[in-house]
Design a protein around this motif. Structure first.
Motif, PDB file in Angstrom:
ATOM      1  N   LEU A 202      -0.084  17.515 -19.652  1.00 63.31           N
ATOM      2  CA  LEU A 202      -0.387  18.634 -18.768  1.00 63.31           C
ATOM      3  C   LEU A 202      -0.853  19.811 -19.622  1.00 63.31           C
ATOM      4  CD1 LEU A 202      -0.417  19.697 -15.900  1.00 63.31           C
ATOM      5  CD2 LEU A 202       2.002  20.251 -16.097  1.00 63.31           C
ATOM      6  N   ASP A 203      -2.100  20.205 -19.424  1.00 63.46           N
ATOM      7  CA  ASP A 203      -2.682  21.304 -20.200  1.00 63.46           C
ATOM      8  C   ASP A 203      -3.075  22.445 -19.265  1.00 63.46           C
ATOM      9  OD1 ASP A 203      -2.800  20.090 -22.921  1.00 63.46           O
ATOM     10  OD2 ASP A 203      -4.097  18.645 -21.900  1.00 63.46           O
ATOM     11  N   GLU A 204      -3.152  23.638 -19.848  1.00 63.39           N
ATOM     12  CA  GLU A 204      -3.554  24.800 -19.064  1.00 63.39           C
ATOM     13  C   GLU A 204      -4.561  25.643 -19.830  1.00 63.39           C
ATOM     14  OE1 GLU A 204       0.027  27.957 -20.228  1.00 63.39           O
ATOM     15  OE2 GLU A 204      -0.486  27.576 -18.134  1.00 63.39           O
ATOM     16  N   THR A 205      -5.449  26.284 -19.081  1.00 63.84           N
ATOM     17  CA  THR A 205      -6.395  27.261 -19.616  1.00 63.84           C
ATOM     18  C   THR A 205      -6.140  28.554 -18.869  1.00 63.84           C
ATOM     19  OG1 THR A 205      -8.029  25.517 -20.002  1.00 63.84           O
ATOM     20  CG2 THR A 205      -8.817  27.798 -19.999  1.00 63.84           C
ATOM     21  N   VAL A 206      -5.738  29.590 -19.597  1.00 65.25           N
ATOM     22  CA  VAL A 206      -5.297  30.818 -18.943  1.00 65.25           C
ATOM     23  C   VAL A 206      -5.967  32.023 -19.575  1.00 65.25           C
ATOM     24  CG1 VAL A 206      -3.303  30.964 -20.479  1.00 65.25           C
ATOM     25  CG2 VAL A 206      -3.242  32.160 -18.276  1.00 65.25           C
ATOM     26  N   ASN A 207      -6.282  33.026 -18.732  1.00 64.69           N
ATOM     27  CA  ASN A 207      -6.864  34.279 -19.213  1.00 64.69           C
ATOM     28  C   ASN A 207      -5.816  35.104 -19.946  1.00 64.69           C
ATOM     29  OD1 ASN A 207      -9.168  33.520 -17.924  1.00 64.69           O
ATOM     30  ND2 ASN A 207      -9.150  35.135 -16.383  1.00 64.69           N
ATOM     31  N   GLU A 208      -6.292  35.917 -20.898  1.00 63.76           N
ATOM     32  CA  GLU A 208      -5.399  36.885 -21.533  1.00 63.76           C
ATOM     33  C   GLU A 208      -5.023  37.950 -20.511  1.00 63.76           C
ATOM     34  OE1 GLU A 208      -6.903  39.906 -24.441  1.00 63.76           O
ATOM     35  OE2 GLU A 208      -5.685  38.724 -25.838  1.00 63.76           O
ATOM     36  N   LEU A 209      -3.766  38.353 -20.518  1.00 62.54           N
ATOM     37  CA  LEU A 209      -3.299  39.352 -19.559  1.00 62.54           C
ATOM     38  C   LEU A 209      -3.297  40.732 -20.205  1.00 62.54           C
ATOM     39  CD1 LEU A 209      -2.129  40.098 -16.818  1.00 62.54           C
ATOM     40  CD2 LEU A 209       0.153  39.591 -17.709  1.00 62.54           C
ATOM     41  N   THR A 219       4.423  33.308 -23.185  1.00 61.09           N
ATOM     42  CA  THR A 219       5.242  32.157 -23.563  1.00 61.09           C
ATOM     43  C   THR A 219       5.151  31.149 -22.431  1.00 61.09           C
ATOM     44  OG1 THR A 219       6.757  33.551 -24.826  1.00 61.09           O
ATOM     45  CG2 THR A 219       7.530  31.346 -24.215  1.00 61.09           C
ATOM     46  N   SER A 220       4.744  29.900 -22.759  1.00 59.49           N
ATOM     47  CA  SER A 220       4.520  28.886 -21.727  1.00 59.49           C
ATOM     48  C   SER A 220       5.453  27.711 -21.926  1.00 59.49           C
ATOM     49  CB  SER A 220       3.060  28.418 -21.761  1.00 59.49           C
ATOM     50  OG  SER A 220       2.811  27.508 -20.710  1.00 59.49           O
ATOM     51  N   SER A 221       5.945  27.147 -20.846  1.00 62.08           N
ATOM     52  CA  SER A 221       6.799  25.957 -20.903  1.00 62.08           C
ATOM     53  C   SER A 221       6.329  24.953 -19.856  1.00 62.08           C
ATOM     54  CB  SER A 221       8.268  26.332 -20.641  1.00 62.08           C
ATOM     55  OG  SER A 221       8.429  26.851 -19.328  1.00 62.08           O
ATOM     56  N   GLY A 222       6.546  23.670 -20.150  1.00 61.46           N
ATOM     57  CA  GLY A 222       6.171  22.616 -19.210  1.00 61.46           C
ATOM     58  C   GLY A 222       4.836  21.980 -19.500  1.00 61.46           C
ATOM     59  N   THR A 223       4.126  22.448 -20.548  1.00 66.46           N
ATOM     60  CA  THR A 223       2.819  21.889 -20.871  1.00 66.46           C
ATOM     61  C   THR A 223       2.945  20.913 -22.038  1.00 66.46           C
ATOM     62  OG1 THR A 223       2.350  23.754 -22.328  1.00 66.46           O
ATOM     63  CG2 THR A 223       1.606  23.925 -20.055  1.00 66.46           C
ATOM     64  N   GLY A 224       1.832  20.271 -22.359  1.00 68.03           N
ATOM     65  CA  GLY A 224       1.815  19.328 -23.467  1.00 68.03           C
ATOM     66  C   GLY A 224       2.092  17.908 -23.002  1.00 68.03           C
ATOM     67  N   LEU A 225       2.404  17.031 -23.970  1.00 66.60           N
ATOM     68  CA  LEU A 225       2.684  15.629 -23.678  1.00 66.60           C
ATOM     69  C   LEU A 225       4.029  15.537 -22.964  1.00 66.60           C
ATOM     70  CD1 LEU A 225       1.632  12.733 -24.064  1.00 66.60           C
ATOM     71  CD2 LEU A 225       2.961  12.629 -26.183  1.00 66.60           C
ATOM     72  N   LEU A 226       4.032  14.890 -21.814  1.00 56.73           N
ATOM     73  CA  LEU A 226       5.233  14.809 -20.995  1.00 56.73           C
ATOM     74  C   LEU A 226       6.027  13.557 -21.323  1.00 56.73           C
ATOM     75  CD1 LEU A 226       3.668  15.810 -17.545  1.00 56.73           C
ATOM     76  CD2 LEU A 226       4.614  17.311 -19.319  1.00 56.73           C
ATOM     77  N   ASP A 227       7.318  13.624 -21.019  1.00 61.42           N
ATOM     78  CA  ASP A 227       8.151  12.433 -21.115  1.00 61.42           C
ATOM     79  C   ASP A 227       7.715  11.438 -20.038  1.00 61.42           C
ATOM     80  OD1 ASP A 227       9.574  13.553 -23.209  1.00 61.42           O
ATOM     81  OD2 ASP A 227      11.097  14.434 -21.893  1.00 61.42           O
ATOM     82  N   SER A 228       8.271  10.234 -20.098  1.00 62.75           N
ATOM     83  CA  SER A 228       7.933   9.209 -19.119  1.00 62.75           C
ATOM     84  C   SER A 228       8.139   9.737 -17.698  1.00 62.75           C
ATOM     85  CB  SER A 228       8.808   7.971 -19.360  1.00 62.75           C
ATOM     86  OG  SER A 228       8.519   6.977 -18.423  1.00 62.75           O
ATOM     87  N   VAL A 229       7.109   9.578 -16.871  1.00 66.02           N
ATOM     88  CA  VAL A 229       7.147  10.077 -15.492  1.00 66.02           C
ATOM     89  C   VAL A 229       7.024   8.889 -14.543  1.00 66.02           C
ATOM     90  CG1 VAL A 229       5.997  11.520 -13.766  1.00 66.02           C
ATOM     91  CG2 VAL A 229       6.142  12.289 -16.158  1.00 66.02           C
ATOM     92  N   THR A 242       5.651  27.146 -16.386  1.00 60.45           N
ATOM     93  CA  THR A 242       6.061  28.549 -16.238  1.00 60.45           C
ATOM     94  C   THR A 242       5.453  29.388 -17.349  1.00 60.45           C
ATOM     95  OG1 THR A 242       8.160  27.919 -15.195  1.00 60.45           O
ATOM     96  CG2 THR A 242       8.024  30.131 -16.154  1.00 60.45           C
ATOM     97  N   ASN A 243       4.768  30.468 -16.960  1.00 63.59           N
ATOM     98  CA  ASN A 243       4.209  31.433 -17.913  1.00 63.59           C
ATOM     99  C   ASN A 243       5.028  32.718 -17.829  1.00 63.59           C
ATOM    100  OD1 ASN A 243       2.255  29.619 -18.559  1.00 63.59           O
ATOM    101  ND2 ASN A 243       0.550  30.736 -17.656  1.00 63.59           N
ATOM    102  N   THR A 244       5.612  33.118 -18.960  1.00 67.03           N
ATOM    103  CA  THR A 244       6.405  34.348 -19.023  1.00 67.03           C
ATOM    104  C   THR A 244       5.688  35.345 -19.914  1.00 67.03           C
ATOM    105  OG1 THR A 244       8.459  33.095 -18.740  1.00 67.03           O
ATOM    106  CG2 THR A 244       8.637  35.338 -19.623  1.00 67.03           C
ATOM    107  N   TYR A 245       5.416  36.543 -19.364  1.00 70.24           N
ATOM    108  CA  TYR A 245       4.710  37.582 -20.105  1.00 70.24           C
ATOM    109  C   TYR A 245       5.695  38.667 -20.524  1.00 70.24           C
ATOM    110  CZ  TYR A 245       0.315  35.500 -18.561  1.00 70.24           C
ATOM    111  OH  TYR A 245      -0.728  34.637 -18.348  1.00 70.24           O
ATOM    112  N   ALA A 246       5.540  39.141 -21.760  1.00 70.61           N
ATOM    113  CA  ALA A 246       6.391  40.215 -22.284  1.00 70.61           C
ATOM    114  C   ALA A 246       5.498  41.343 -22.778  1.00 70.61           C
ATOM    115  CB  ALA A 246       7.272  39.691 -23.417  1.00 70.61           C
TER     116      ALA A 246
END
Length: 402
Positions: A202-209, A219-229, A242-246
């Motif tokens: 699961l990959d994402e392309t996101v604009n700079e905020l 900070t992004s979580s949930g992307t990349g190579l996934l475990d067995s689904v 989830t994208n978290t902005y600081a």
């Protein structure tokens, strides 16, 4: 006594041909029956998937010698076999395979010789059917979450694209806008074949905020190579990113708030070295010795005349050497008239006022010692001593001649 007819042996072979990489189901069995004129010859024989693992298996039946018309019948049994269709088909891992048979249900005339072998064979060939069943399918739901600092709203041009791939194949993709994510999250779904996936990414392309000139770190979580689904038929499997902005730093700070540069930091300004730079008014060609006890005799520059009279009278005038007025070793006193009674005291040498070797002047010069000046003074001193000795010895020689 009844004579037994001569006999031969009938070998019956069962062949199974499958596509490469396909194996018979474990519960597969096939039962073969040999008949002649509707009467069963010998015993029926059931062959299993294990016996047919190499693609064939056989058994033998004793029959009378002579010419025979045989028909072979077979019964195939497996949960994977569908005999309701014509031709019959076998289903393995959701794929339909059609069966074609050779040597089955047809009359074949063969001759069996006494004490010899005769052969019958049946071959079943399985090929992929052109009519495949619809695979069981399930749903993958992907949710996008965005966590922002308080009072920060996504700009209107904000977008983020999520792409789900299986190896080199794209399974699905979706782009979310700021409107979609106004409440902090949004989802999309895709229908996929049921089963287990081990190479999902699961990959994402996101604009700079950037809001009001300030850039926020992501900070992004949930992307990349996934475990067995695993996706079950008719069920939904959920994934989330989830994208978290600081708070970030201001990328273009106000130049007016920058501190003024320190002039001392200017690399073009070289500091002066008081120890190596001579003063502007210093003249290397002349040296001013300020000690009252001038090593080279009277002050040649004028000023207060030093007292030419020796401070100590010789104890025995008769043994000393008198220097006439007109032959003073150091020349006329530039500060006044020469002293007519100047002499060299006993036990002292001309130019005795010079500091002895190892003597230390009581007054230290303010400026560092100039090697060139020191060498010049040394040379001058030796010259003056030589001149004094020359006149002294010349005077003595003149007296002796007189």
């Amino acid at each position: 006594e009844e004579v037994q007819p001569a006999q031969g042996l009938l070998w019956v072979t069962k062949n199974v041909v499958l596509p490469e990489g396909v194996e018979l189901p474990e519960d597969y069995t096939v039962t073969l029956t040999v008949t002649e004129n509707g009467v069963k010859v010998g015993e029926s024989r059931a062959l299993t998937a294990a016996e047919l693992a190499d693609g064939s298996a056989r058994f033998s039946v004793a029959v009378p010698a002579g010419e025979h018309n045989y028909v072979i019948y077979e019964t195939v049994s497996s949960e994977s076999i569908d005999l309701s269709t014509s031709p019959a088909r076998m289903v393995i891992d959701g794929v339909y395979y059609e069966m074609s048979s050779e040597g089955f249900g047809t009359t074949r005339t063969i001759t069996v010789n006494a004490n010899q072998y005769a052969y019958l064979d049946v071959t079943n060939t399985y090929t992929v059917s052109g009519d495949q069943p619809e695979p069981d399918q399930g749903i993958i739901q992907i949710t996008k979450n965005v966590v922002l600092p308080e009072e920060i709203v996504l700009p209107a041009d904000y977008t983020v694209t999520l792409t789900l791939s299986d190896g080199f194949n794209t399974v699905g993709s979706h782009t979310f806008t700021a409107v979609d994510l106004a409440n902090g999250s949004a989802s999309f779904t895709m229908t996929v074949d049921a089963g287990t996936y081990n190479n999902l990414r699961l990959d994402e392309t996101v604009n700079e905020l950037t809001v009001d000139g300030k850039t926020y770190t992501l900070t992004s979580s949930g992307t990349g190579l996934l475990d067995s689904v695993s996706v079950a038929a008719g069920a939904t499997t959920a994934l989330a990113v989830t994208n978290t902005y600081a708070d970030g730093s201001d990328p273009d700070p106000d130049p007016s708030t920058d501190p003024s540069p320190d002039p001392s930091d200017d690399p073009t300004t070289e500091p002066s070295d008081p120890g190596t730079t001579p003063p502007d008014d210093e003249d290397d060609s002349s040296t001013d010795i300020q000690d009252d006890d001038t090593p080279l005799g009277p002050n040649p520059g004028g000023g207060t005349d030093p007292d030419p009279t020796p401070s100590e009278e010789p104890s025995d005038p008769g043994t000393g050497t008198d220097i006439p007025d007109e032959n003073t070793p150091l020349g006329p006193n530039p500060g006044g008239d020469p002293d007519p009674e100047t002499g060299i005291p006993e036990g002292q040498t001309p130019m005795g006022d010079l500091p002895q070797t190892g003597a230390v002047l009581t007054e230290t010069a303010a400026a560092p010692v100039n090697p060139a000046t020191t060498a010049g003074l040394t040379a001058l001193a030796f010259s003056m001593v030589g001149a004094g000795l020359y006149f002294t010895f010349g005077r003595k020689k003149g007296e002796e001649e007189d």
